[in-house]
Write an enzyme that holds these catalytic residues in place. Structure first.
Site, short mmCIF file in Angstrom:
data_model
loop_
_atom_site.label_atom_id
_atom_site.label_comp_id
_atom_site.label_asym_id
_atom_site.label_seq_id
_atom_site.Cartn_x
_atom_site.Cartn_y
_atom_site.Cartn_z
N ALA A 1 28.31 38.37 52.58
CA ALA A 1 27.08 38.13 51.84
C ALA A 1 27.27 37.20 50.65
CB ALA A 1 26.50 39.46 51.36
N SER B 1 33.52 40.31 48.75
CA SER B 1 34.17 41.52 49.25
C SER B 1 35.68 41.34 49.34
CB SER B 1 33.60 41.88 50.63
OG SER B 1 33.74 40.81 51.55
N GLU C 1 44.80 35.03 48.83
CA GLU C 1 43.70 34.50 49.65
C GLU C 1 44.02 33.09 50.15
OE1 GLU C 1 38.88 34.57 49.81
OE2 GLU C 1 40.04 35.95 48.58
N ASP D 1 36.45 34.47 41.77
CA ASP D 1 36.09 35.78 42.29
C ASP D 1 37.01 36.87 41.75
OD1 ASP D 1 34.23 34.34 43.67
OD2 ASP D 1 35.21 34.53 45.62
#
Length: 385
Positions: free
Chosen positions: A127, A131, A164, A176
């Site tokens: 979204a 997350s 990541e 993030d």
């Protein structure tokens, strides 16, 4: 949140056969403004939200890491000594990549105990609410605590970003993880992605009678696909062509020269980054000096720039934004990396229901799947629960 914490403990016990030694959590985030500016070393203004990823952890008497979750059947297992990006596949690359990245930042993992992890989350996947960073940040604070590594929050954000980038293979910036680790209730995190200096900016939404409505289009995105990487490559090309280390070093005064030198597509990508950086700075000033009612036009302009110059919006996001604006939102924009995900609208509390009904109707009229809508509250960052 108490229910999901109970679920995490129960899931841990069912999976591993004993009780966890502790629970840690980290929030997802909404980026109020400043999209794709982070990897261009610019400015961002996210805030942590009251949707969190919960991690239950138990210590082992060997050097093995195991990770399981409520959203996947398998239990992934790896020896700490064998951690490497090449050995990590699928969703376990997020938590296990954090353990590997801690070592890259100097943690001596030779003598640390193994751990079992069980993960559950209320942050919607796909979204644009990060997350992935919520998983990384929750695991990072948990391992930092139980392995007694002593890393500060800024370093843990770098650890999450490295995981990541290298273990998962997604070329994201540091926004993030910073939001998830540094967030505080009723505040946004104003982050300079070059110096990594951060400060908290009061939001005052509740006092002003406003709420942030999330409109999740249900169109899932994946940053590992080409769109995100292509935008990053365009930005790097623009910076090289204009002779600067990053687009952060340019201002709106440089746009005429950029338009002369760059091809049209690269120019529009560059123009988005330059103007978005300025919008972040203007939003911080407006929040500090005037209050949240003053930022609506900046949010609207950000969406137009992402739609037209950076070309990362989709029809569902455009419709959500336009419908919210027509039905009383102070301002609205897509949020996150784009190509799907969610839009945000800053809405007077009394107008939430009207906007939700209007958006449901507009999506049905256009033949789109029904969106999921909910409000979020600026919240505290990662912590042991």
């Amino acid at each position: 949140m108490s229910d999901i914490r109970d679920d995490v403990v129960e899931g841990f016990e069912e999976t591993y056969g004993y009780s966890p030694s502790g629970i840690w959590s980290a929030p997802g985030r909404v980026n109020l403004i400043g999209e794709h500016t982070d990897y261009n070393l610019g400015f961002v203004l996210p805030f942590a939200i009251n949707r969190r990823t919960i991690v239950a952890l138990g210590l082992r008497d060997d050097g093995i890491l195991r990770v399981a979750s409520a959203f996947a059947d398998e239990v992934a297992e790896v020896e700490i000594a064998d951690l490497s990006p090449e050995r990590l596949q699928g969703w376990p690359a997020y938590p296990l990549g954090v353990a590997w990245a801690l070592a890259q930042y100097g943690a001596d993992l030779a003598g640390v105990p193994g751990v079992d992890l069980f993960i559950e989350s209320t942050v919607p996947v796909g979204a644009g609410l990060s997350s992935s960073a919520a998983i990384e940040s929750a695991v990072a604070v948990a391992l930092n605590d139980v392995w007694q590594l002593g890393f500060d929050r800024a370093t843990l954000a770098k650890v999450g970003q490295l995981a990541e980038n290298k273990a998962v293979g997604v070329p994201t910036g540091i926004m993030d993880q910073s939001a998830s680790l540094l967030g505080r209730g009723d505040h946004a995190v104003f982050l300079d992605c070059r110096s990594l200096e951060s400060s908290l900016v009061p939001l005052g939404f509740e006092e002003a009678g406003l709420q942030v409505l999330i409109i999740d289009t249900g169109v899932s995105h994946s940053h590992a696909t080409g769109g995100y990487a292509a935008r990053r490559a365009s930005c790097e090309l623009g910076a090289r062509t204009l002779g600067v280390p990053s687009l952060r070093d340019l201002t709106v005064d440089d746009l005429p020269r950029a338009q002369q030198i760059l091809d049209d597509e690269t120019f529009r990508r560059v123009r988005h980054i330059i103007t978005e950086n300025q919008r972040v700075l203007d939003t911080v000033i407006a929040l500090r000096e005037t209050g949240p009612h003053a930022i609506g036009d900046l949010l609207d302009a950000s969406h137009i720039s992402m739609r037209d110059d950076f070309e990362i919006s989709i029809p569902e996001l455009d419709l959500a934004v336009e419908t919210a604006q027509l039905n009383g939102a102070i301002g609205a924009r897509m949020t996150g990396g784009g190509f799907g995900g969610a839009a945000i609208a800053l809405v007077p509390t009394e107008g939430i229901s009207r906007i939700q009904v209007a958006i449901d109707g507009a999506f049905a009229e256009h033949g789109f799947g029904q969106p999921t809508m909910f409000t979020v509250v600026p919240s505290d960052g990662a912590a042991r629960d």
